[in-house]
Scaffold this motif. Structure first.
Motif, short mmCIF file in Angstrom:
data_model
loop_
_atom_site.label_atom_id
_atom_site.label_comp_id
_atom_site.label_asym_id
_atom_site.label_seq_id
_atom_site.Cartn_x
_atom_site.Cartn_y
_atom_site.Cartn_z
N PRO A 12 18.24 20.52 48.10
CA PRO A 12 18.38 21.23 48.44
C PRO A 12 19.73 22.17 47.96
N GLU A 13 19.16 23.17 48.31
CA GLU A 13 20.14 24.27 47.27
C GLU A 13 20.94 25.19 47.79
N ASP A 14 22.01 25.48 46.77
CA ASP A 14 23.42 25.76 47.30
C ASP A 14 23.10 27.52 48.26
N VAL A 15 22.96 27.62 49.48
CA VAL A 15 23.49 29.48 49.57
C VAL A 15 24.67 29.52 50.07
N GLY A 16 25.78 30.00 49.07
CA GLY A 16 27.25 30.31 49.59
C GLY A 16 27.92 29.27 50.04
N ASP A 17 28.16 29.15 51.42
CA ASP A 17 28.63 28.07 51.73
C ASP A 17 27.97 26.80 52.78
N LEU A 18 26.33 27.46 52.89
CA LEU A 18 25.40 26.31 53.37
C LEU A 18 24.43 25.93 52.48
N LYS A 19 23.94 24.76 52.65
CA LYS A 19 22.88 24.02 52.23
C LYS A 19 21.30 24.35 52.45
N LEU A 20 20.42 25.10 51.63
CA LEU A 20 18.91 25.14 52.47
C LEU A 20 18.41 24.08 52.21
N TYR A 21 18.01 23.55 53.26
CA TYR A 21 16.39 22.76 52.73
C TYR A 21 15.05 23.14 53.05
N ARG A 22 14.41 22.95 52.37
CA ARG A 22 13.05 23.46 52.14
C ARG A 22 11.73 22.61 53.39
N ILE A 23 11.36 22.64 54.07
CA ILE A 23 10.67 21.67 55.33
C ILE A 23 9.50 22.18 54.13
N PRO A 24 8.65 20.17 54.21
CA PRO A 24 7.87 20.39 52.74
C PRO A 24 5.90 20.30 53.32
N PHE A 25 5.95 21.26 54.25
CA PHE A 25 5.15 21.96 54.63
C PHE A 25 5.40 22.84 55.82
N ALA A 26 3.63 23.67 55.84
CA ALA A 26 4.43 25.36 56.64
C ALA A 26 4.48 25.21 57.83
N VAL A 27 6.01 26.11 58.42
CA VAL A 27 5.72 26.08 59.83
C VAL A 27 5.19 27.23 60.30
N ASP A 28 5.19 27.49 61.39
CA ASP A 28 4.60 29.27 61.90
C ASP A 28 6.24 29.16 63.17
N VAL A 29 6.30 30.08 63.21
CA VAL A 29 7.69 30.04 65.03
C VAL A 29 7.78 31.31 65.22
N ALA A 30 7.55 31.34 66.79
CA ALA A 30 6.66 32.45 67.46
C ALA A 30 7.89 33.53 67.72
N PRO A 31 7.58 34.18 67.71
CA PRO A 31 8.77 36.05 67.89
C PRO A 31 9.79 35.36 68.63
N SER A 32 11.08 35.26 68.52
CA SER A 32 11.77 34.13 69.97
C SER A 32 11.55 32.72 70.65
N GLY A 33 11.02 32.06 69.31
CA GLY A 33 10.44 31.20 70.00
C GLY A 33 11.38 30.07 69.22
N GLN A 34 11.88 28.66 69.24
CA GLN A 34 11.88 27.80 68.68
C GLN A 34 11.40 26.77 68.00
N LYS A 35 11.43 26.04 66.93
CA LYS A 35 10.71 25.03 66.82
C LYS A 35 11.13 23.61 65.74
N GLN A 36 10.78 22.47 66.68
CA GLN A 36 11.33 21.49 66.43
C GLN A 36 10.34 20.46 65.14
N VAL A 37 11.07 20.22 64.55
CA VAL A 37 10.93 19.44 63.04
C VAL A 37 10.92 18.47 62.78
N ALA A 38 10.34 17.71 61.90
CA ALA A 38 10.86 16.82 61.34
C ALA A 38 10.83 16.50 59.91
N LEU A 39 12.03 16.92 59.63
CA LEU A 39 12.52 16.98 58.37
C LEU A 39 12.38 16.25 57.41
N LEU A 40 12.20 14.95 57.46
CA LEU A 40 13.04 14.02 56.70
C LEU A 40 11.62 12.51 57.32
N ARG A 41 10.91 11.81 57.16
CA ARG A 41 10.27 10.77 57.49
C ARG A 41 10.53 9.23 55.94
#
Length: 198
Positions: A12-41
């Motif tokens: 993870p990367e530190d972004v201020g007080d937050l941690k940024l985790y990169r998803i190891p593959f491309a993900v598309d999210v529709a406008p006003s949409g949500q998507k659940q992805v498995a970050l770690l398996r």
């Protein structure tokens, strides 16, 4: 030959007080949409199965919590920073992959202990009774019963001010940890005195 294991996710990367985790593959999210992805398996992570409870006061026979304990270490199949979120645990039963339970977990750094509390067990139970009481002391009896056909490990947190200092118990936070292997279809008892400030 089996396929090679997937590469570990980037740290993870530190972004201020937050941690940024990169998803190891491309993900598309529709406008006003949500998507659940498995970050770690992570297959094949070493875990300890135990039953946990905390004694805060007298209680009749209550179910203990089935807990899976992991060590976030490379030698146990992890060893990476893990973000907070919901974890799904699966086990193979009769050749099928079945959901064993889900648990929420806070951010965990590499090297930390991780406890997943999955469900209440009707087979492993705890009772706490007060056997004696005076102005200065209270005598407790804590009993763990196991109705399963195999031994189980129980871990009980005792929150009272125990006197004298108990031998063989681990101090964790403000409580004492009584850890015991309870035999199949058996019981285990622990007796101790609580110091009362009156």
């Amino acid at each position: 030959p089996p396929p090679p294991p997937p590469p570990p996710p980037p740290p993870p990367e530190d972004v201020g007080d937050l941690k940024l985790y990169r998803i190891p593959f491309a993900v598309d999210v529709a406008p006003s949409g949500q998507k659940q992805v498995a970050l770690l398996r992570q297959p094949g992570v070493a875990a300890e199965r135990l039953y946990a409870a905390t004694v805060r006061g007298a209680a009749p026979s209550l179910p203990m919590t089935l807990r899976l304990r992991l060590r976030n270490r490379a030698e146990d199949g992890l060893g990476i920073a893990m973000p907070a979120g919901r974890v799904a645990l699966f086990e193979h039963v009769a050749g099928q992959r079945l959901l064993a339970g889900e648990a929420d977990v806070a951010d965990k750094a590499a090297g930390e202990r991780i406890d997943y509390d999955l469900m209440q067990s009707p087979d492993v139970r705890i009772a706490a009774t007060i056997a004696q009481e005076s102005a200065k002391r209270r005598r407790w009896i804590v009993s763990v019963s196991n109705a399963r056909a195999q031994p189980v490990t129980a871990e009980v947190t005792l929150t009272q001010d125990i006197t004298p200092r108990p031998k063989g118990l681990e101090r964790r936070g403000s409580g004492w940890i009584w850890r015991i292997v309870v035999p199949a279809n058996g019981n285990a008892d622990y007796r101790y005195d609580e110091r009362l400030d009156r």
